[in-house]
Design a protein around this motif. Structure first.
Motif, mmCIF file in Angstrom:
data_model
loop_
_atom_site.group_PDB
_atom_site.id
_atom_site.type_symbol
_atom_site.label_atom_id
_atom_site.label_comp_id
_atom_site.label_asym_id
_atom_site.label_seq_id
_atom_site.Cartn_x
_atom_site.Cartn_y
_atom_site.Cartn_z
ATOM 1 N N LEU A 7 -0.115 -27.991 -19.023
ATOM 2 C CA LEU A 7 0.841 -26.980 -19.474
ATOM 3 C C LEU A 7 1.619 -27.468 -20.689
ATOM 4 O O LEU A 7 2.158 -28.573 -20.685
ATOM 5 N N ASP A 8 1.661 -26.650 -21.720
ATOM 6 C CA ASP A 8 2.411 -26.957 -22.933
ATOM 7 C C ASP A 8 3.768 -26.274 -22.837
ATOM 8 O O ASP A 8 3.927 -25.121 -23.254
ATOM 9 N N VAL A 9 4.726 -26.961 -22.257
ATOM 10 C CA VAL A 9 6.063 -26.405 -22.031
ATOM 11 C C VAL A 9 7.093 -27.255 -22.777
ATOM 12 O O VAL A 9 7.391 -28.375 -22.357
ATOM 13 N N PRO A 10 7.633 -26.763 -23.878
ATOM 14 C CA PRO A 10 8.651 -27.523 -24.619
ATOM 15 C C PRO A 10 9.892 -27.770 -23.762
ATOM 16 O O PRO A 10 10.229 -26.956 -22.891
ATOM 17 N N ILE A 11 10.538 -28.878 -24.018
ATOM 18 C CA ILE A 11 11.802 -29.212 -23.350
ATOM 19 C C ILE A 11 12.869 -29.381 -24.424
ATOM 20 O O ILE A 11 12.619 -29.996 -25.459
ATOM 21 N N VAL A 12 14.048 -28.834 -24.166
ATOM 22 C CA VAL A 12 15.155 -28.926 -25.110
ATOM 23 C C VAL A 12 16.371 -29.493 -24.389
ATOM 24 O O VAL A 12 16.835 -28.924 -23.397
ATOM 25 N N ALA A 55 27.118 -28.966 -17.183
ATOM 26 C CA ALA A 55 26.297 -28.519 -16.059
ATOM 27 C C ALA A 55 25.160 -29.490 -15.781
ATOM 28 O O ALA A 55 24.717 -30.219 -16.669
ATOM 29 N N VAL A 56 24.691 -29.493 -14.539
ATOM 30 C CA VAL A 56 23.552 -30.338 -14.162
ATOM 31 C C VAL A 56 22.297 -29.492 -13.929
ATOM 32 O O VAL A 56 21.332 -29.955 -13.337
ATOM 33 N N TRP A 57 22.299 -28.276 -14.410
ATOM 34 C CA TRP A 57 21.157 -27.383 -14.224
ATOM 35 C C TRP A 57 19.998 -27.734 -15.148
ATOM 36 O O TRP A 57 20.198 -28.147 -16.290
ATOM 37 N N PHE A 58 18.791 -27.526 -14.651
ATOM 38 C CA PHE A 58 17.599 -27.420 -15.483
ATOM 39 C C PHE A 58 17.318 -25.927 -15.581
ATOM 40 O O PHE A 58 17.194 -25.247 -14.559
ATOM 41 N N TYR A 59 17.224 -25.425 -16.805
ATOM 42 C CA TYR A 59 17.006 -23.991 -17.024
ATOM 43 C C TYR A 59 15.550 -23.738 -17.376
ATOM 44 O O TYR A 59 15.016 -24.361 -18.300
ATOM 45 N N LEU A 60 14.919 -22.817 -16.663
ATOM 46 C CA LEU A 60 13.569 -22.380 -17.000
ATOM 47 C C LEU A 60 13.703 -21.124 -17.849
ATOM 48 O O LEU A 60 14.275 -20.124 -17.409
ATOM 49 N N MET A 61 13.194 -21.211 -19.065
ATOM 50 C CA MET A 61 13.386 -20.152 -20.046
ATOM 51 C C MET A 61 12.075 -19.449 -20.384
ATOM 52 O O MET A 61 10.998 -20.031 -20.278
ATOM 53 N N GLN A 62 12.193 -18.218 -20.834
ATOM 54 C CA GLN A 62 11.060 -17.478 -21.390
ATOM 55 C C GLN A 62 11.573 -16.800 -22.663
ATOM 56 O O GLN A 62 12.292 -15.812 -22.606
ATOM 57 N N GLY A 63 11.238 -17.406 -23.806
ATOM 58 C CA GLY A 63 11.786 -16.903 -25.060
ATOM 59 C C GLY A 63 13.291 -17.097 -25.089
ATOM 60 O O GLY A 63 13.778 -18.210 -24.922
ATOM 61 N N ASP A 64 14.035 -16.009 -25.252
ATOM 62 C CA ASP A 64 15.492 -16.105 -25.312
ATOM 63 C C ASP A 64 16.165 -15.731 -23.995
ATOM 64 O O ASP A 64 17.353 -15.431 -23.953
ATOM 65 N N LYS A 65 15.400 -15.774 -22.905
ATOM 66 C CA LYS A 65 15.921 -15.331 -21.611
ATOM 67 C C LYS A 65 15.859 -16.442 -20.566
ATOM 68 O O LYS A 65 14.855 -17.136 -20.445
ATOM 69 N N SER A 120 14.045 -19.719 -32.794
ATOM 70 C CA SER A 120 12.881 -19.086 -33.421
ATOM 71 C C SER A 120 11.604 -19.883 -33.171
ATOM 72 O O SER A 120 10.501 -19.327 -33.177
ATOM 73 N N ASP A 121 11.741 -21.189 -32.926
ATOM 74 C CA ASP A 121 10.583 -22.028 -32.633
ATOM 75 C C ASP A 121 10.120 -21.864 -31.190
ATOM 76 O O ASP A 121 9.059 -22.379 -30.816
ATOM 77 N N LEU A 122 10.912 -21.173 -30.396
ATOM 78 C CA LEU A 122 10.610 -21.009 -28.976
ATOM 79 C C LEU A 122 10.292 -19.562 -28.625
ATOM 80 O O LEU A 122 10.226 -19.204 -27.458
ATOM 81 N N LYS A 123 10.085 -18.749 -29.640
ATOM 82 C CA LYS A 123 9.790 -17.333 -29.424
ATOM 83 C C LYS A 123 8.540 -17.179 -28.562
ATOM 84 O O LYS A 123 7.495 -17.775 -28.854
ATOM 85 N N ASP A 124 8.663 -16.414 -27.482
ATOM 86 C CA ASP A 124 7.559 -16.149 -26.554
ATOM 87 C C ASP A 124 7.090 -17.398 -25.809
ATOM 88 O O ASP A 124 6.063 -17.363 -25.132
ATOM 89 N N GLU A 125 7.831 -18.507 -25.928
ATOM 90 C CA GLU A 125 7.459 -19.737 -25.224
ATOM 91 C C GLU A 125 8.126 -19.798 -23.849
ATOM 92 O O GLU A 125 9.223 -19.289 -23.642
ATOM 93 N N VAL A 126 7.460 -20.453 -22.918
ATOM 94 C CA VAL A 126 8.093 -20.854 -21.672
ATOM 95 C C VAL A 126 8.613 -22.264 -21.927
ATOM 96 O O VAL A 126 7.861 -23.128 -22.380
ATOM 97 N N TRP A 127 9.903 -22.509 -21.675
ATOM 98 C CA TRP A 127 10.473 -23.810 -21.987
ATOM 99 C C TRP A 127 11.563 -24.179 -21.002
ATOM 100 O O TRP A 127 12.027 -23.334 -20.228
#
Length: 201
Positions: free
Chosen positions: A95-100, A164-174, A56-63
């Motif tokens: 760029l303000d891109v959160p990392i998780v 996994a060793v992936w870095f995932y680029l996210m947009q909201g819940d996708k 919910s803290d990442l809604k509509d965020e690119v992360w």
């Protein structure tokens, strides 16, 4: 014969159009899974500051997201170093891109341990959240169900988890794209793709 030729021409034409329309200006690096409709299930855990943090803290965020654990002696070391580099590059671009980062060893990776880990790597925890506060089974389910990546407990006599060793680029819940975060990480492409998605937002 002529009919078959036209069929080939039309297939090539429409494939090119769909590829162009679907690219949205993203780089050719990494694996584009934006058309796979990979949605992340809801989650709420705690970060290195013992604060509640979730989808919910990442809604509509690119992360960006990845899976690590602090006692890792192999892939997590370059992965975390690479993510620190990306965080710095994102900051340079404004760029303000959160990392998780999700730990796959929640029993040992307490908030305090994760805080020390973040400091060791020089991570800016104002925008980078190292998450814990769940069981191993929960994070295994999240990784395998939402991120389509296996997680396994250490084999007998070892303390190293498999993830996994992936870095995932996210947009909201996708999930939009996946990049190798361990080796030959495409730093410039990740930053550029994050910028493109941020501008779309």
């Amino acid at each position: 014969m002529r009919t078959n030729v036209w069929r080939v021409v039309l297939v090539v034409f429409f494939t090119a159009v769909l590829t162009a329309c679907g690219s949205s200006g993203l780089s050719s690096e990494g694996n584009d899974v934006s058309g796979e409709d990979w949605l992340i299930e809801d989650f709420t855990y705690i970060n290195q500051d013992e604060e509640s943090f979730g989808l919910s803290d990442l809604k509509d965020e690119v992360w960006l997201a990845d899976f690590i654990f602090t006692h890792c002696t192999t892939v997590c070391i370059p992965m975390s170093a690479n993510m620190v580099k990306i965080q710095g590059m994102l900051a340079e671009e404004g760029l303000d891109v959160p990392i998780v980062s999700f730990t796959v060893d929640p029993e040992r990776d307490t908030p305090e341990v994760l805080q020390d880990y973040a400091e060791e790597y020089g991570a800016d925890t104002a925008s980078w959240h190292f998450l814990t506060g769940y069981s191993f089974d929960e994070i295994k389910s999240l990784s395998e169900t939402s991120f389509k990546s296996p997680v396994e407990e250490p084999v007998e006599g070892d303390d190293q988890f498999m993830h996994a060793v992936w870095f995932y680029l996210m947009q909201g819940d996708k999930i939009i794209k996946m990049y190798n975060g361990f080796s030959e990480t495409p730093f410039d492409a990740i930053v550029q793709d994050a910028k493109v998605l941020s501008e779309e937002n």
